[in-house]
Motif scaffolding. Sequence first.
Motif, PDB file in Angstrom:
ATOM      1  N   ARG A 150       1.006  -0.842   0.175  1.00 22.77           N
ATOM      2  CA  ARG A 150      -0.401   0.479   0.001  1.00 22.77           C
ATOM      3  C   ARG A 150       0.268   1.695  -0.066  1.00 22.77           C
ATOM      4  O   ARG A 150       0.656   2.097   0.064  1.00 22.77           O
ATOM      5  CB  ARG A 150      -0.883   0.458   1.334  1.00 22.77           C
ATOM      6  CG  ARG A 150      -0.516   0.025   2.344  1.00 22.77           C
ATOM      7  CD  ARG A 150      -1.304   0.070   3.579  1.00 22.77           C
ATOM      8  NE  ARG A 150      -0.421  -0.243   4.757  1.00 22.77           N
ATOM      9  CZ  ARG A 150      -1.168   0.157   6.517  1.00 22.77           C
ATOM     10  NH1 ARG A 150      -2.292  -0.308   6.267  1.00 22.77           N
ATOM     11  NH2 ARG A 150      -0.321   0.460   7.453  1.00 22.77           N
ATOM     12  N   GLU A 191      -3.525  -1.554  -1.783  1.00 28.66           N
ATOM     13  CA  GLU A 191      -3.719  -2.226  -0.502  1.00 28.66           C
ATOM     14  C   GLU A 191      -4.739  -3.705  -0.134  1.00 28.66           C
ATOM     15  O   GLU A 191      -5.657  -3.527  -1.056  1.00 28.66           O
ATOM     16  CB  GLU A 191      -4.451  -1.400   0.314  1.00 28.66           C
ATOM     17  CG  GLU A 191      -4.156  -2.015   2.527  1.00 28.66           C
ATOM     18  CD  GLU A 191      -5.245  -1.286   3.604  1.00 28.66           C
ATOM     19  OE1 GLU A 191      -5.095  -1.424   4.570  1.00 28.66           O
ATOM     20  OE2 GLU A 191      -5.106   0.244   3.224  1.00 28.66           O
ATOM     21  N   THR A 239      -6.932   3.203  -4.299  1.00 24.65           N
ATOM     22  CA  THR A 239      -6.135   3.988  -3.977  1.00 24.65           C
ATOM     23  C   THR A 239      -6.509   5.365  -4.989  1.00 24.65           C
ATOM     24  O   THR A 239      -6.481   5.864  -5.714  1.00 24.65           O
ATOM     25  CB  THR A 239      -4.754   3.674  -4.292  1.00 24.65           C
ATOM     26  OG1 THR A 239      -4.644   3.964  -5.465  1.00 24.65           O
ATOM     27  CG2 THR A 239      -4.208   2.457  -4.359  1.00 24.65           C
TER      28      THR A 239
END
Length: 459
Positions: free
Chosen positions: A62, A104, A120
């Motif tokens: 991430r 993530e 994201t």
Amino acid sequence: MGVQDITEAQEPLVLPKPDLHHIVVVGGGAGGLELATRLGNKLGRDRWWGRKAKAAITLVDRSRTHIWKPLLHEIAAGSMDVDRHEVEYMAQGHWNHFRYRYGEVIGLDRANKRVQLGRTVDEDGREITPERWVPYDTLVIAIGSVSNDFGVPGVAQNAIMLDTPEQAERFNRRLLNACVRANTQPGPLRPEQLHVAIIGAGATGTELSAELHGTARGVVAFGLDNIDPEKDIKITLIEAADRILSALPVRISNATAEILTGLDVDIRTNARVTEVTDKGVKIANGDFIPSELVVWAAGVKGPDVLRNLDGLEVSRSGQLVITPTLETTNDPDIFAFGDCAYLLPPGEDRPIPPRAQAAHQQASHLRRQLQARLGGLPLKPFVYRDFGSLVSLGDYSTVGSLMGFVTGRKMLIEGFVAKMMYRSLYKMHEMALHGFWKVALDTVSRLLTRRTEPHVKLH
């Protein structure tokens, strides 16, 4: 076994060659990045003498850069330049024959052998990558651990945890701003204004308390004339157990406590925190410790996502339960290691501790076992070797114990020898990622730069 076809992915992915076994490593921490790097160099590249790659390696994280987690207390204290120690995943993958995917993990589909990545966005809320799926033939989960607040009221709102570089940098900015604010305000300082309360006296909390003692005084020395560090800056280390570093031998605990006491660090043991407010910390015995700068470093647990990964077994602390071969108990195609994994060795009553040396050993073991697995060979169990523990107290000292290979007993070490051994742990991690010559050149460069720049971060 080839890469599974994806029909429901929100984003078309550039997939590895379909004839290659696809190994996906989730988590670019100390163990995950070492594993991806070694697998990429061993299995992921074509050899000049005609041998073809044996597998496609993908690393998922991430973040876009890697920082060795044991260094986070130095970032929080401002004694380390993050830019000089970051490893960029995209460049590391390019140089070491693995692919990097930004995102993530939010879910898992074991039936179709694919892992789900969340959407994201950037700081302005604009989408960078959509929610999508990444297929795998073998999945390795190494996403580390997060701090456990044990449901104590006010922790999330008023304390900073040190799980990520971003959190460490946030605390450092808060500390710097507090010092500048105190230096320019017209009236006297409030009792809690430059008081740092560190909750949890494990390795992170203990090391941070010593590091802060030096760096806070370094910041004041650069022109903050209205602050008296001996009178205005206070550090309190709070621990619920009866001694600091309770997971380490008593000799290390006592030696560390003696050094910290000499630095005027206020050590509170048998002190269970019941609430963290914007003015300080409440203790179960009724005491109140004034502090506007609170760090929570008490206990770890598995990230919440692990509890909902398509039926994989988790421990009470939210870690993935694994077998001695590092496979998850419910799926032989999924492995886990490091802080996110719970492994109870046969005949032992305690699991393997969440330490960097354990993750390093497991990464090395798993690299060999995955290579054997591709060749159809049986997996061998992992055997953890405890080489001892070291605690860095900044420029003041380093204490710890090392396993004596002749006597089989642990030896207490302190001072220069301990400091060199502590630094060697990080050098071993760097060499696993970059090799000897790059690490040697980077070390010389950092030493030269450190002689011409402030030893503390001032912005």
